[in-house]
Design an enzyme around this catalytic site. Structure first.
Site, PDB file in Angstrom:
ATOM      1  CE1 TYR A 112      -3.736   2.367   0.665  1.00  0.00           C
ATOM      2  CE2 TYR A 112      -2.397   3.199   2.460  1.00  0.00           C
ATOM      3  CZ  TYR A 112      -3.486   3.324   1.618  1.00  0.00           C
ATOM      4  OH  TYR A 112      -4.305   4.407   1.749  1.00  0.00           O
ATOM      5  CE  LYS A 209      -8.826   0.865   2.167  1.00  0.00           C
ATOM      6  NZ  LYS A 209      -7.423   0.541   2.037  1.00  0.00           N
TER       7      LYS A 209
HETATM    8  C1  LIG Z   1      -6.202   1.048   2.573  1.00  0.00           C
HETATM    9  C2  LIG Z   1      -5.079   0.162   2.906  1.00  0.00           C
HETATM   10  C3  LIG Z   1      -4.195   0.451   3.947  1.00  0.00           C
HETATM   11  C4  LIG Z   1      -4.313   1.728   4.771  1.00  0.00           C
HETATM   12  O1  LIG Z   1      -5.485   1.732   5.501  1.00  0.00           O
HETATM   13  P1  LIG Z   1      -6.242   3.080   6.027  1.00  0.00           P
HETATM   14  O2  LIG Z   1      -7.396   2.521   6.766  1.00  0.00           O
HETATM   15  O3  LIG Z   1      -6.588   3.907   4.841  1.00  0.00           O
HETATM   16  O4  LIG Z   1      -5.256   3.764   6.904  1.00  0.00           O
HETATM   17  C5  LIG Z   1      -3.185  -0.451   4.224  1.00  0.00           C
HETATM   18  N1  LIG Z   1      -3.048  -1.582   3.497  1.00  0.00           N
HETATM   19  C6  LIG Z   1      -3.867  -1.893   2.483  1.00  0.00           C
HETATM   20  C7  LIG Z   1      -3.654  -3.155   1.730  1.00  0.00           C
HETATM   21  C8  LIG Z   1      -4.910  -1.032   2.151  1.00  0.00           C
HETATM   22  O5  LIG Z   1      -5.711  -1.331   1.116  1.00  0.00           O
END
Ligand SMILES: *Cc1c(COP(=O)(O)O)cnc(C)c1O
Length: 391
Positions: A112, A209
């Site tokens: 990410y 997510k």
């Molecule tokens: C979105 C995401 C993050 C970061 O998460 P946030 O909740 O936006 O801080 C980390 N790893 C992956 C794989 C992501 O999709």
């Protein structure tokens, strides 16, 4: 009656795993929008402070009924002894790195964007050695571990090429050097993959997510053995990265449908991947559930389902991919994932926009790629949308 099964299944844990009980019989985790909790006596207060009794104390510490109940569910879903909830996925990752990564971190494969920035630009400012290796550079791992790195971190499947990294193999190599393994399980979700059962020590999630699943909350989590999570507690407390009680309650609500949601994401993504594979305007489809996908066998051996994320590479160039992204109607143009609504992103204009064209090529990312987060709309409507945009 649950006495015929020693361990409840994931769907049951998602619904009942919070263990929350109040005097009124609330069947779900309510919001305790309470910052501090009062006690009948100093002895009672000390029981909670010293950990002899569970209870509310101060919300930033996580000692709040909504947060504690959420953490029970989160731990159950990953088969972990303990879970800590955070105000974002990046808060979870930062606390993990500051607790267990200070002697050196190796990040394997694509990660990410925020994680990459933290590892490559920010943690080194604090004197923390970090090493980023791509999955075709795994031969460097043992030397980095012998050189003192004590934490190996990776995602699988990775973004946006859905490459698979072998959790068992990395865990064996890391453990041989006395290093810990942490896996960002955001893409797979606990429904499709259990890193702890495959040898990882800590699991990290952006609960923003799939765990949240409705694009209406920002949160994160770490899961693992109590002994490994205990030292994270003070970092979370003093970095102030606690989840808000209202978000904890909303996330606990979302977890009750996690299993049915993710199973449908899996089924719809598989249908779309197969339809796109047959489409003359599509050059390649990246999806672990396709039998001719390079990572398919590994995915079968470490995943229970193949997920709701897939990437298509058009038989065309970046401008063609932009036109298709702009013509999609049901797939909204947005850089997140894991919600009930379908989303599309062109990695070269969003998640990987800051990389040079050469660096994108080295990572196998072409301008003609579109990443799809397959939502829970009727799959025939989603396929029809893709077909009209590709026409
Ligand atoms: C979105 C995401 C993050 C970061 O998460 P946030 O909740 O936006 O801080 C980390 N790893 C992956 C794989 C992501 O999709």
């Amino acid at each position: 009656m649950m006495n015929e099964r020693s361990t409840p299944g994931l769907a049951t844990l998602g619904i009942h795993g919070h263990g929350f009980k109040d005097a009124y019989g609330s069947p779900h985790v309510p919001v305790y929008d309470t910052t501090t909790f009062s006690f009948a006596s100093t002895a009672d207060l000390l029981d909670v402070i010293d950990g002899r009794k569970a209870g509310g104390l101060y919300t930033r510490y996580g000692l709040n009924p909504s947060i504690l109940a959420l953490e029970n569910t989160l731990a159950g879903l990953e088969g972990a002894e303990q879970a800590w909830a955070f105000c974002s996925g990046m808060a979870a990752a930062s606390a993990l790195f500051l607790t267990h990564g200070r002697e050196g971190i190796v990040c394997v494969g694509e990660a990410y964007g925020g994680t990459l920035e933290l590892l490559s630009s920010q943690l080194p400012l604090l004197g923390i050695p970090t090493h980023l290796i791509l999955d075709d550079e795994l031969d460097r791992l043992d030397a980095l571990l012998a050189g003192g790195a004590k934490l190996v971190f990776f995602e699988t499947p990775t973004n946006p090429t859905l490459s698979l990294i072998d959790i068992r193999a990395i865990a064996r190599r890391a453990h041989a050097h006395g290093a810990l393994v942490a896996v960002d399980n955001t893409f797979a979700s606990p429904v499709n993959q259990h890193p702890l059962a495959l040898g990882a020590d800590i699991v990290m999630h952006s609960a923003t997510k799939y765990l949240g699943g409705h694009s209406d909350l920002t949160a994160g989590a770490l899961m693992g053995a109590k002994a490994l999570l205990q030292p994270v507690w003070s970092w979370r407390k003093n970095l102030g990265s606690m989840i808000a009680p209202a978000t904890a309650s909303l996330l606990a609500r979302s977890l009750r449908t996690l299993v049915v949601r993710v199973r449908q994401h899996n089924a719809s993504a598989q249908r779309i991947a197969e339809a796109m594979q047959r489409h003359p305007r599509v050059r390649r489809v990246f999806y672990p559930g396709l039998t001719d996908f390079p990572g398919h066998e590994l995915a079968r051996s470490q995943m229970a389902g193949f997920g709701g994320m897939l990437t298509i590479e058009l038989a065309g160039d970046g401008a063609d991919a932009t036109r298709v992204a702009d013509r999609l109607r049901l797939f909204a143009l947005a850089p997140s994932l894991g919600g009930v609504e379908s989303l599309v992103t062109q990695p070269c204009t969003t998640t990987h926009h800051d990389l040079s064209a050469a660096e994108r090529a080295r990572r196998g990312i072409s301008d003609a790629m579109l990443r799809l987060s397959v939502g829970l709309e009727d799959v025939d409507d989603l396929i029809a949308d893709l077909e009209q945009a590709l026409a």
